[in-house]
Enzyme design. Structure first.
Site, PDB file in Angstrom:
ATOM      1  CG  HIS B 326      -2.173  -0.936   1.039  1.00 45.59           C
ATOM      2  ND1 HIS B 326      -1.882  -2.302   1.389  1.00 45.59           N
ATOM      3  CD2 HIS B 326      -3.434  -0.588   0.579  1.00 45.59           C
ATOM      4  CE1 HIS B 326      -3.260  -2.792   0.925  1.00 45.59           C
ATOM      5  NE2 HIS B 326      -4.146  -1.746   0.720  1.00 45.59           N
ATOM      6  N   GLY B 327       2.182   1.017   0.471  1.00 47.63           N
ATOM      7  CA  GLY B 327       2.820   2.437   0.410  1.00 47.63           C
ATOM      8  C   GLY B 327       4.084   2.271   1.081  1.00 47.63           C
TER       9      GLY B 327
END
Lengths: 301, 483
Positions: B326-327
């Site tokens: 996700h990041g």
């Protein structure tokens, strides 16, 4: 495919009827400013009253009243001028002073009068998109040199203005056409354009430039000639956050910083002052006058 | 271009009309047109991104052909390695390079060494996490023998760049999407109507829920130290719905557009906030990603068919990698780790496959109280985990949660920074939304939606609701388009 297109059209039509109905029932669609050509100036249509509505869900609603002189004010300036008992003062500025975002009955002028009393009255000379050239013209045309105090609200953009936006610009008032009449009577069109800003979005999409141009931060471009046209009764109002020091140096000594005690001061998505912002401005002016004139301030809300 | 932008509002009808009326009779031309439209869509963000996606497409196209062609396993593995290596290098460089460098520098600073490694000004290509995973699934499925490679480069390129799902999913499998691209498509009225409704519902979620809550969430998380615990709880709950509205809204729009063009994309969200356990939540949230990790990470590691501790290890690996996907921030890893901790008890006790049926029986309108409590508890723990996802750092997340527990339980007069007014309208719409989702999840609205006139009214009402909730500012980018 044809059935689908018909379905799309049908859905769009039902949505349009629904939207028009909802917008009318709940008075959600904004109205354009009621403008007029008064003596060659692009002002507001005298005698008009109505509601100023902004935001997709009517977040800003206020009642306006246009006086016989074409300004958003509950006062008849001619009547006031005829009364020698009244101590006349003025507020000049752009849309912040024009004051559509709050009820006219709660404008900055009214707030100041409630705090000072003592026959001090305020005439508001505000028009959206105005600049220093307009302000100077207003000062001279309406004889504000004879007023006790004249407060001019300025920001860097106003100070570099070279061309008037409404004084002497009565030509900007467009005649009523069929399209304009339809637009004024179609709540959906007004809602899409005024509330949702569709015209601005389209303009950005197709990259056309607006008449206003872009803001400048170069103090070298300050219109000093326009500044010189103001008399000694003029005080320049400003907000510290919006006025770089480089610009402040060009203003005469008669300047007054607005103290924003009440917060928040605006409407979030719309940066114009809400009632709190206007009360802050009114308090600043009222404090200044009461100090200069040694007047006891009244309690006001 | 964003789905909720004027440019897309002009782009989509143009593509739709040309797709069916001009190119509808020739499959090759139709696919070529979709590909061109997809590249225009993607290039609108930044034309330089196109180079990467074309490169990724070319590498995996040739890798797929060679994996299938080679006889020896070691050769197949080599070509698979090229595909995975290229895509993961692409992803790793553009998404994680600065993170690793910064973390490296910080770690060495912690022990007194000053390293002189520079971070680069790297622009993260939109959707890179999605299309790299999508193309890797292609080569992996060929390697596993589940799929034959296609020799049709245009069709494969369309599979990679298909614009409805390019930027934020769902992550489609080649076994599902490629056959649809390779088969002639006929315009289907019912499919198109369902597509239109999905688009409207997705836009409603994005605009009336996600965008409406965003200013509040941003304000509360940025100034969390100034707010009492009641407001912090409000912030966390609002974020839970913001990210759901944003991501599921986007996916609905993607699926709706695909239906308009005659494609079926997989369901990515199955009303996850009505889950009775964290295990059920992960069967219903971002389904395309969780199944991707299940099929290509969890099962190859042995899945649950290994010893208990290895099973737990596999669960942790999947959740941590999923979080990291996700990041490039430790907070996402932490978020994955929290979910792993929440999931493991169900896994160890064998309760991860318990809640498989509907939350309410067909002849009833409301669930049992025990179900309501389970849903409320699951939502609470998931929302706590979201704090890590949203916070700028792990320390801030812990501080945020600590202030919820220890702070004064007051709500005060909170003003939405968007309009400096109370949150009344937003919360009323949220309440109506949750109620509608409940009835949709339980199938109670099928009667209305299947009735033609009722459905027209529903679609018209949705359109009106979208219009009167459009925020008066620039469109907020979808949260998941950052991934």
């Amino acid at each position: 495919m044809r059935k689908f297109v018909l379905r799309l059209v049908g859905t769009g039509f039902v949505a349009l009827i629904l939207l028009e109905t909802i917008l009318r029932i709940f008075s959600m669609a904004g109205h354009p400013r009621p403008t007029a050509n008064i003596d060659g100036d692009y002002l507001l249509r005298p005698g008009e009253t109505g509601y100023w509505i902004r935001g997709s869900a009517r977040e800003i609603v206020s009642h306006y009243t246009i006086n016989p002189q074409g300004w958003n004010s509950t006062r008849d300036y001619a009547e006031d001028l005829a009364d020698p008992q009244l101590i006349k003062n003025a507020l000049i500025g752009d849309s912040y002073i024009e004051g559509f975002h709050v009820n006219t009955a709660e404008s900055i002028a009214v707030q100041i009068e409630q705090r000072i009393g003592n026959n001090y009255i305020f005439h508001e000379f505000g028009r959206a998109e105005a600049n220093l050239v307009d302000y100077a013209e207003v000062y001279n045309k309406f004889g504000l040199a004879d007023y006790c105090y004249v407060f001019v609200l300025v920001n860097p953009y106003d100070l570099v203005g070279q061309k008037a936006a409404f004084m002497g610009r009565g030509d900007r008032r467009r005649n009523d056409s069929l399209i304009r009449t339809f637009y004024r009577n179609c709540a959906t069109m007004r809602y899409l354009n005024i509330n949702l800003g569709l015209n601005e979005v389209l303009r950005k999409l197709f990259r056309t430039t607006s008449e206003r141009g872009s803001k400048t931060s170069d103090p070298q471009q300050i219109n000093t000639k326009a500044l010189e046209k103001f008399g000694s009764n003029t005080i320049f109002l400003y907000e510290k956050e919006k006025m770089p020091d480089a610009f402040l140096r060009y203003l005469p000594d008669r300047k007054l910083q607005i103290e924003h005690e009440l917060k928040p001061i605006d409407f979030g998505f719309d940066v114009h002052w809400n009632l709190a912002g206007r009360i802050n401005c009114a308090k600043t002016i009222a404090n200044y006058i009461s100090t200069m004139e040694n007047i006891e301030m009244k309690n006001a809300r | 271009m964003l789905f909720n932008s004027l440019e897309f509002f002009l782009f989509l009808p143009t593509v739709f009309v040309l797709y069916w009326l001009v190119f509808g009779r020739n499959l090759k031309l139709q696919n070529l047109f979709v590909l061109a439209a997809s590249y225009i869509f993607y290039g609108w963000w930044d034309y330089r991104f196109l180079i990467l996606i074309v490169l990724s497409t070319a590498v995996d196209y040739f890798a797929g052909l060679n994996i299938a062609r080679r006889e020896k396993r070691i050769q197949k593995r080599a070509w698979l390695g090229i595909s995975l290596g290229f895509n993961l290098t692409l992803l790793g460089f553009f998404k994680y390079y600065n993170f690793f460098v910064a973390s490296f520098i910080e770690a060495f600073q912690g022990i007194g060494y000053q390293l002189d490694i520079r971070t680069l000004q790297i622009i993260l290509p939109v959707g890179i996490s999605f299309y790299t995973f999508q193309t890797m699934s292609y080569t992996l499925d060929i390697y596993k023998g589940k799929l034959q490679p296609t020799r049709n480069f245009i069709a494969f390129s369309t599979f990679v760049a298909f614009f409805p799902q390019l930027v934020a999913g769902p992550i489609e499998r080649a076994t599902k999407l490629l056959p649809q691209i390779l088969s002639p498509r006929r315009f289907d009225y019912q499919q198109a109507i369902k597509g239109l409704r999905l688009i409207l519902w997705g836009l409603f979620k994005k605009i009336a829920i996600a965008d409406a809550l965003a200013p509040t969430v941003n304000d509360i998380f940025e100034h969390y130290q100034d707010y009492p615990s009641g407001i912090l709880i409000l912030g966390a709950v609002c974020f839970a719905f913001q990210i759901y509205g944003d991501f599921s809204g986007y996916t609905d729009i993607a699926r709706g557009i695909a239906k308009l063009l005659g494609f079926e994309l997989m369901l990515n969200f199955d009303y996850p906030y009505f889950s009775r356990s964290v295990a059920e939540f992960w069967r219903k949230w971002h389904i395309s990603l969780s199944t991707w990790f299940r099929d290509y990470v969890y099962i190859p590691l042995g899945g649950s068919r290994v010893s208990a501790w290895k099973g737990v290890r596999n669960v942790f690996i999947v959740f941590l990698v999923s979080g990291f996907w996700h990041g490039a921030n430790w907070t996402f890893l932490m978020w994955g780790g929290v979910h792993a901790l929440l999931f493991v008890p169900f896994f160890v006790l064998g309760y991860n496959r318990v809640h498989m049926g509907p939350i309410v029986s067909e002849n009833k309108w409301l669930p049992k109280w025990s179900t309501v409590l389970q849903i409320a508890f699951t939502f609470t723990v998931v929302t706590v985990a979201w704090v890590f996802f949203r916070a700028d750092s792990i320390g801030i997340a812990f501080d945020y949660l600590r202030r919820i527990i220890s702070g004064p339980m007051e709500f005060g007069k909170y003003l939405n920074p968007y309009d400096n007014l109370p949150l009344t309208k937003e919360l009323v719409i949220l309440g109506i939304f949750i109620t509608t989702e409940y009835f949709l999840s339980t199938g109670k609205l099928n009667g209305v939606l299947n009735h033609s006139r009722g459905a027209i009214l529903v679609d018209a009402c949705l359109l009106v609701l979208i219009l009167i909730n459009i925020p008066v500012e620039k469109g907020l980018a979808f949260i998941y388009s950052q991934f």
